[in-house]
Design a protein around this motif. Structure first.
Motif, PDB file in Angstrom:
ATOM      1  N   LEU A  97       0.820  -1.208   0.000  1.00 44.67           N
ATOM      2  CA  LEU A  97       0.000   0.000   0.000  1.00 44.67           C
ATOM      3  C   LEU A  97       0.856   1.261   0.000  1.00 44.67           C
ATOM      4  N   VAL A  98       1.944   1.255   0.775  1.00 43.88           N
ATOM      5  CA  VAL A  98       2.840   2.411   0.811  1.00 43.88           C
ATOM      6  C   VAL A  98       3.461   2.638  -0.568  1.00 43.88           C
ATOM      7  N   LEU A  99       3.911   1.568  -1.183  1.00 40.20           N
ATOM      8  CA  LEU A  99       4.506   1.682  -2.517  1.00 40.20           C
ATOM      9  C   LEU A  99       3.473   2.156  -3.544  1.00 40.20           C
ATOM     10  N   ALA A 100       2.233   1.703  -3.400  1.00 44.62           N
ATOM     11  CA  ALA A 100       1.186   2.117  -4.324  1.00 44.62           C
ATOM     12  C   ALA A 100       0.905   3.611  -4.201  1.00 44.62           C
ATOM     13  N   ASN A 144       4.982   0.790  -8.479  1.00 42.13           N
ATOM     14  CA  ASN A 144       3.714   0.096  -8.664  1.00 42.13           C
ATOM     15  C   ASN A 144       3.931  -1.396  -8.898  1.00 42.13           C
ATOM     16  N   PHE A 145       4.972  -1.702  -9.678  1.00 42.12           N
ATOM     17  CA  PHE A 145       5.323  -3.099  -9.948  1.00 42.12           C
ATOM     18  C   PHE A 145       5.661  -3.834  -8.654  1.00 42.12           C
ATOM     19  N   VAL A 146       6.496  -3.219  -7.827  1.00 40.80           N
ATOM     20  CA  VAL A 146       6.887  -3.853  -6.565  1.00 40.80           C
ATOM     21  C   VAL A 146       5.681  -3.969  -5.633  1.00 40.80           C
ATOM     22  N   ALA A 147       4.770  -2.992  -5.695  1.00 41.57           N
ATOM     23  CA  ALA A 147       3.567  -3.049  -4.858  1.00 41.57           C
ATOM     24  C   ALA A 147       2.740  -4.283  -5.184  1.00 41.57           C
ATOM     25  N   TYR A 148       2.662  -4.635  -6.459  1.00 46.29           N
ATOM     26  CA  TYR A 148       1.918  -5.834  -6.854  1.00 46.29           C
ATOM     27  C   TYR A 148       2.578  -7.106  -6.336  1.00 46.29           C
ATOM     28  N   VAL A 149       3.891  -7.050  -6.090  1.00 43.74           N
ATOM     29  CA  VAL A 149       4.592  -8.203  -5.535  1.00 43.74           C
ATOM     30  C   VAL A 149       4.145  -8.462  -4.101  1.00 43.74           C
ATOM     31  N   PHE A 150       3.968  -7.383  -3.340  1.00 43.39           N
ATOM     32  CA  PHE A 150       3.661  -7.522  -1.923  1.00 43.39           C
ATOM     33  C   PHE A 150       2.168  -7.620  -1.625  1.00 43.39           C
ATOM     34  N   ALA A 151       1.343  -6.922  -2.391  1.00 44.10           N
ATOM     35  CA  ALA A 151      -0.084  -6.845  -2.066  1.00 44.10           C
ATOM     36  C   ALA A 151      -0.919  -7.293  -3.258  1.00 44.10           C
ATOM     37  N   PRO A 152      -2.131  -7.784  -3.005  1.00 41.26           N
ATOM     38  CA  PRO A 152      -3.008  -8.202  -4.104  1.00 41.26           C
ATOM     39  C   PRO A 152      -3.467  -7.013  -4.934  1.00 41.26           C
ATOM     40  N   ALA A 153      -3.793  -7.292  -6.197  1.00 41.37           N
ATOM     41  CA  ALA A 153      -4.190  -6.224  -7.127  1.00 41.37           C
ATOM     42  C   ALA A 153      -5.426  -5.481  -6.656  1.00 41.37           C
ATOM     43  N   VAL A 154      -6.323  -6.176  -5.946  1.00 37.76           N
ATOM     44  CA  VAL A 154      -7.552  -5.532  -5.492  1.00 37.76           C
ATOM     45  C   VAL A 154      -7.271  -4.422  -4.480  1.00 37.76           C
ATOM     46  N   LEU A 155      -6.095  -4.450  -3.847  1.00 35.28           N
ATOM     47  CA  LEU A 155      -5.690  -3.391  -2.932  1.00 35.28           C
ATOM     48  C   LEU A 155      -4.865  -2.314  -3.630  1.00 35.28           C
TER      49      LEU A 155
END
Length: 269
Positions: A10-13, A68-79
């Protein structure tokens, strides 16, 4: 202090939204300057490549997309996906300060709605299983429902590129936005798969030998380059940058959620 994977994502997003929102404004300023001394990007010109501000915007966008790419690694796309709407807030402020675009009452209402909607979605996001391997993403992406959606999206994109863009691209923003948003809805699948592959590879489980990994990499590169090309044309049209960003983000979010619904399966009991 340790943070959960969802918190990191979420922080990365949020950081990604800040960088991407700023990149639209920098690129638009660069495109305007380039158009004043050369051929507009919207009609095939490339003089913007000599404009430092355009490159500053491009680098900012790359940094944002990496986050954004790294955010998808850590958290689901729906978040992660809903937080992309926050880039509208960044663009709104910068468009007002740097481009002297006047914020109307409805623009402010729209920005507030983006914030409220993003917060509500993040808080109430469904707790559903997410893919944990490239093979699992491939299995979900080759199901009939998603293949039908992908074929439909690509057919519309080709129609927009080959028929509508030459005729109406310079007068109707929805042509370019349709291309970018529909391709973005498919790109997010590849980005998620690549993120999983990178994470597993660093953990010692190499994914480089799987052809599915390289298929997703190829799709991501081709689609991202195509989207950047058409976004440059969008930025160069004579309309408010804020409205560009709003339409792009809303279309991408809607498309991503359609993809998410197609891909995710409910937990079996």
């Amino acid at each position: 202090m340790s943070f959960s994977d969802n918190t990191r994502g979420l922080v990365l997003a949020v950081l990604s939204s800040g960088f991407i929102g700023a990149s639209f404004i920098l690129k638009k300023i660069g495109l305007k300057r380039a158009a004043a001394s050369g051929t507009r990007a919207g009609v095939g010109g490339y003089t913007y490549l000599q404009e430092p501000l355009w490159w500053a915007g491009m680098i900012t966008m790359i940094v944002g997309e990496i986050a954004n790419f790294v955010a998808y690694v850590f958290a689901p796309a729906v978040l992660v996906t809903p937080l992309g709407a926050l880039s509208i807030i960044v663009s709104a402020v910068l468009a007002h300060l740097l481009l002297k675009e006047r914020l109307q009452k409805m623009d402010v209402v729209g920005c507030v709605s983006c914030i409220v909607g993003s917060v509500v979605i993040v808080i109430h996001a469904p707790q559903e299983p997410t893919p944990s391997s490239v093979q699992e993403v491939w299995t979900l992406a080759t199901e009939p429902a998603f293949l039908f959606y992908a074929a439909t999206a690509l057919s519309i994109v080709l129609a927009l590129m080959l028929h509508f863009e030459p005729r109406y691209g310079q007068t109707n923003i929805l042509v370019y936005l349709g291309i970018c948003s529909l391709m973005g809805s498919l790109t997010v699948v590849s980005i998620k798969a690549i993120g999983i592959a990178v994470k597993l590879t660093f953990e010692g489980i190499s994914q480089l030998a799987y052809p599915q990994t390289w298929f997703f990499v190829t799709i991501a590169i081709l689609f991202v380059i195509t989207q950047l090309n058409y976004l440059n044309k969008v930025d160069n049209l004579d309309a408010d940058a804020l409205h560009f960003v709003a339409f792009v983000d809303v279309c991408r979010i809607l498309s991503h959620f359609i993809m998410q619904c197609k891909c995710e399966k409910p937990t079996e009991t």
